[in-house]
Design a protein around this motif. Structure first.
Motif, PDB file in Angstrom:
ATOM      1  N   GLY A 225      59.917   2.143  35.160  1.00 37.04           N
ATOM      2  CA  GLY A 225      60.957   3.165  35.214  1.00 37.04           C
ATOM      3  C   GLY A 225      61.084   3.947  33.920  1.00 37.04           C
ATOM      4  O   GLY A 225      61.362   5.162  33.935  1.00 37.04           O
ATOM      5  N   TRP A 226      60.875   3.297  32.791  1.00 35.55           N
ATOM      6  CA  TRP A 226      60.990   3.975  31.497  1.00 35.55           C
ATOM      7  C   TRP A 226      59.784   4.854  31.191  1.00 35.55           C
ATOM      8  O   TRP A 226      59.925   5.939  30.628  1.00 35.55           O
ATOM      9  N   PHE A 227      58.569   4.363  31.554  1.00 40.12           N
ATOM     10  CA  PHE A 227      57.344   5.009  31.091  1.00 40.12           C
ATOM     11  C   PHE A 227      56.538   5.684  32.202  1.00 40.12           C
ATOM     12  O   PHE A 227      55.446   6.189  31.923  1.00 40.12           O
ATOM     13  N   ALA A 228      57.036   5.708  33.423  1.00 37.52           N
ATOM     14  CA  ALA A 228      56.266   6.325  34.514  1.00 37.52           C
ATOM     15  C   ALA A 228      57.195   6.949  35.546  1.00 37.52           C
ATOM     16  O   ALA A 228      57.050   6.714  36.747  1.00 37.52           O
ATOM     17  N   SER A 229      58.144   7.739  35.093  1.00 35.02           N
ATOM     18  CA  SER A 229      59.071   8.403  36.010  1.00 35.02           C
ATOM     19  C   SER A 229      59.739   9.564  35.277  1.00 35.02           C
ATOM     20  O   SER A 229      59.513   9.792  34.083  1.00 35.02           O
ATOM     21  N   THR A 230      60.605  10.264  35.995  1.00 38.27           N
ATOM     22  CA  THR A 230      61.390  11.357  35.414  1.00 38.27           C
ATOM     23  C   THR A 230      62.752  10.871  34.934  1.00 38.27           C
ATOM     24  O   THR A 230      63.664  11.676  34.751  1.00 38.27           O
ATOM     25  N   PHE A 231      62.902   9.567  34.741  1.00 36.75           N
ATOM     26  CA  PHE A 231      64.199   9.002  34.365  1.00 36.75           C
ATOM     27  C   PHE A 231      64.708   9.620  33.070  1.00 36.75           C
ATOM     28  O   PHE A 231      65.865  10.005  32.958  1.00 36.75           O
ATOM     29  N   TYR A 232      63.862   9.693  32.060  1.00 39.76           N
ATOM     30  CA  TYR A 232      64.221  10.349  30.800  1.00 39.76           C
ATOM     31  C   TYR A 232      63.734  11.799  30.875  1.00 39.76           C
ATOM     32  O   TYR A 232      62.714  12.167  30.277  1.00 39.76           O
ATOM     33  N   SER A 233      64.455  12.606  31.618  1.00 44.45           N
ATOM     34  CA  SER A 233      63.989  13.959  31.935  1.00 44.45           C
ATOM     35  C   SER A 233      63.965  14.881  30.716  1.00 44.45           C
ATOM     36  O   SER A 233      63.261  15.892  30.717  1.00 44.45           O
ATOM     37  N   ASP A 234      64.716  14.548  29.660  1.00 44.99           N
ATOM     38  CA  ASP A 234      64.710  15.380  28.461  1.00 44.99           C
ATOM     39  C   ASP A 234      63.444  15.199  27.630  1.00 44.99           C
ATOM     40  O   ASP A 234      63.139  16.016  26.763  1.00 44.99           O
ATOM     41  N   ALA A 235      62.725  14.116  27.887  1.00 45.09           N
ATOM     42  CA  ALA A 235      61.483  13.860  27.155  1.00 45.09           C
ATOM     43  C   ALA A 235      60.323  14.579  27.843  1.00 45.09           C
ATOM     44  O   ALA A 235      60.401  14.947  29.014  1.00 45.09           O
ATOM     45  N   ASP A 236      59.260  14.735  27.121  1.00 46.45           N
ATOM     46  CA  ASP A 236      58.064  15.391  27.655  1.00 46.45           C
ATOM     47  C   ASP A 236      56.841  14.732  27.026  1.00 46.45           C
ATOM     48  O   ASP A 236      56.341  15.165  25.988  1.00 46.45           O
ATOM     49  N   PHE A 237      56.381  13.653  27.669  1.00 50.17           N
ATOM     50  CA  PHE A 237      55.285  12.871  27.095  1.00 50.17           C
ATOM     51  C   PHE A 237      54.394  12.393  28.241  1.00 50.17           C
ATOM     52  O   PHE A 237      54.852  11.694  29.145  1.00 50.17           O
ATOM     53  N   HIS A 238      53.130  12.787  28.215  1.00 55.99           N
ATOM     54  CA  HIS A 238      52.193  12.475  29.295  1.00 55.99           C
ATOM     55  C   HIS A 238      50.901  11.960  28.694  1.00 55.99           C
ATOM     56  O   HIS A 238      50.348  12.571  27.766  1.00 55.99           O
ATOM     57  N   VAL A 239      50.402  10.850  29.226  1.00 52.79           N
ATOM     58  CA  VAL A 239      49.132  10.281  28.773  1.00 52.79           C
ATOM     59  C   VAL A 239      48.373   9.739  29.976  1.00 52.79           C
ATOM     60  O   VAL A 239      48.864   8.846  30.689  1.00 52.79           O
ATOM     61  N   GLY A 240      47.196  10.297  30.238  1.00 55.93           N
ATOM     62  CA  GLY A 240      46.299   9.762  31.253  1.00 55.93           C
ATOM     63  C   GLY A 240      46.808   9.847  32.674  1.00 55.93           C
ATOM     64  O   GLY A 240      46.527   8.947  33.475  1.00 55.93           O
ATOM     65  N   VAL A 241      47.530  10.886  33.011  1.00 55.02           N
ATOM     66  CA  VAL A 241      48.073  11.024  34.364  1.00 55.02           C
ATOM     67  C   VAL A 241      47.428  12.231  35.049  1.00 55.02           C
ATOM     68  O   VAL A 241      46.674  12.991  34.442  1.00 55.02           O
ATOM     69  N   THR A 242      47.745  12.414  36.339  1.00 59.37           N
ATOM     70  CA  THR A 242      47.167  13.502  37.116  1.00 59.37           C
ATOM     71  C   THR A 242      47.772  14.839  36.697  1.00 59.37           C
ATOM     72  O   THR A 242      48.817  14.902  36.038  1.00 59.37           O
ATOM     73  N   SER A 243      47.116  15.909  37.129  1.00 60.40           N
ATOM     74  CA  SER A 243      47.598  17.246  36.788  1.00 60.40           C
ATOM     75  C   SER A 243      48.964  17.528  37.399  1.00 60.40           C
ATOM     76  O   SER A 243      49.777  18.242  36.801  1.00 60.40           O
ATOM     77  N   PHE A 244      49.221  16.961  38.568  1.00 59.73           N
ATOM     78  CA  PHE A 244      50.530  17.166  39.181  1.00 59.73           C
ATOM     79  C   PHE A 244      51.626  16.490  38.368  1.00 59.73           C
ATOM     80  O   PHE A 244      52.688  17.071  38.116  1.00 59.73           O
TER      81      PHE A 244
END
Length: 401
Positions: A100-119
């Motif tokens: 929930g912390w590292f793979a969702s929009t829960f912390y919507s104010d953050a913007d951090f992506h590593v190794g995920v799909t383009s969507f």
């Protein structure tokens, strides 16, 4: 000098060798044991090909494999080291909340992506690759395991159970009320409370074109099976190491182990850390699989559910724990709700059997302890402990001829 007793012989060379992943086979040759392991693995790999990809059976198999990893982790703490842990659900919670912390929009104010799909890259929040999240969950749970283990270092027996039970309840209360606890500001709560965190990212594996889906359960099954294989290899390797022997020594006699130079603090903390890491691995996987993280999943009853698996299968027995986890999972998710749930109504009783799930588990444990107190597939050492001396009194009282 007294002569040696000819009835007492040293163990043969093959008996002294490590058994590794060999199945309990009653003394079969080593090559046959290896063949059984390979055959069991091949059968497990091809099993989902014979069922519909979205069938309930495959869904239950995925849960069973995840619970096998959970049970193997708790078996390290309880079965190997002899430290009764009634708060194991805490590591399930930390592992699931890591998703929930590292793979969702829960912390919507953050913007951090590593190794995920383009969507997923277009979504707000923290979004890390599936494998990164699993490793983070294992790391956080290992730290939590050592923190939980610190207050129990000077405790034994029932007192350890009470302290670990308290930690499990503390984690549950944090999960329920975590929406009022803010880490780095008002927009960064610890949890979402009863509302839950979701939806979670769908994992995307390197060899797959599309992310995993709830309608295609075979990839979930094979990932869970891979986790089981990794957990089995790790547990077997540690069990046959110096650390594993130190755990068993502490379980048998803590004072004697300390007098022989076993470092109690380090050894106990490593048991908690490894057991917690395996719990975090399974917890993060179950978080992804459920697509949401809800605080109601982390109640005390889950700890008892996992503990029942290792008691039923056999404390300290690796293959016994696997059997116990699979058996109780299918009893809980298939046999009771799908097969036996309506039986009370057919005989005029106004309730459903799934309302008595934990009563049924208790009954099964009582029957198991009466018929096979050492477990369904017991560890050899524990079986000897529980059966040693049986019939000795009758032999002494028997008349001489």
């Amino acid at each position: 000098m007294a002569a040696a007793d000819p009835s007492v012989t040293a163990p043969s060379a093959p008996a002294r060798k490590r058994r590794g992943l060999a199945l309990p086979s009653g003394g079969l040759p080593k090559n046959v044991n290896r063949a059984l392991v390979v055959a069991a693995l091949v059968f497990a790999v091809v099993l989902p090909l014979f069922f519909d990809p979205s069938s309930g059976f495959i869904n239950d198999c995925v849960l069973a494999l995840a619970y096998v990893v959970m049970a193997l982790g708790l078996n390290v703490v309880v079965g190997f080291a002899g430290l009764l842990d009634l708060g194991y659900v805490a590591f399930y919670a930390v592992g699931a909340y890591s998703v929930g912390w590292f793979a969702s929009t829960f912390y919507s104010d953050a913007d951090f992506h590593v190794g995920v799909t383009s969507f997923v890259e277009q979504l707000p929040g923290v979004h890390l690759n599936f494998f990164i999240v699993v490793f983070l969950a294992m790391f956080l749970c290992a730290l939590a395991g050592m923190l939980i283990g610190l207050p129990t270092l000077r405790l034994r027996g029932d007192y350890i159970a009470i302290v670990t039970l308290a930690f499990g309840e503390i984690i549950y209360r944090f999960a329920v009320n975590g929406d009022e606890i803010h880490l780095f500001g008002k927009n960064y709560p610890l949890t979402a409370g009863q509302q839950g965190i979701g939806p979670l990212d769908k994992p995307k594996l390197p060899f797959m074109k599309e992310p995993l889906s709830a309608l295609q359960l075979r990839p979930w099954y094979w990932i869970a099976l891979g986790m089981v294989v990794i957990a089995l290899l790790a547990v077997v390797a540690v069990r046959d190491s110096r650390l594993g022997r130190a755990w068993i020594a502490i379980r048998e006699d803590e004072i004697a182990a300390a007098s022989m130079g076993v470092p109690l603090v380090k050894t106990k903390l490593l048991a908690y850390a490894m057991g917690a890491a395996l719990g975090g691995m399974a917890g993060s996987f179950l978080g992804f699989f459920a697509t949401t993280v809800n605080a109601n999943s982390f109640k005390f009853s889950f700890s008892i559910f996992v503990l029942s698996m290792i008691i039923l299968g056999g404390l300290g027995s690796i293959w016994g724990v696997v059997l116990g986890a699979v058996a109780l999972t299918f009893i809980n998710y298939s046999l009771i709700p799908d097969v036996l749930n309506g039986v009370p109504g057919k005989i005029g009783l106004d309730f459903q059997l799934d309302q008595l799930s934990f009563g049924i588990f208790g009954f099964l444990l009582v029957i198991g302890m009466v018929l096979k107190p050492e477990g369904l597939l017991p560890e050899r050492r524990r079986k000897i402990e529980l059966t040693e001396g049986i019939g000795a009194d009758e032999a002494l009282e028997a008349p001489r001829t």
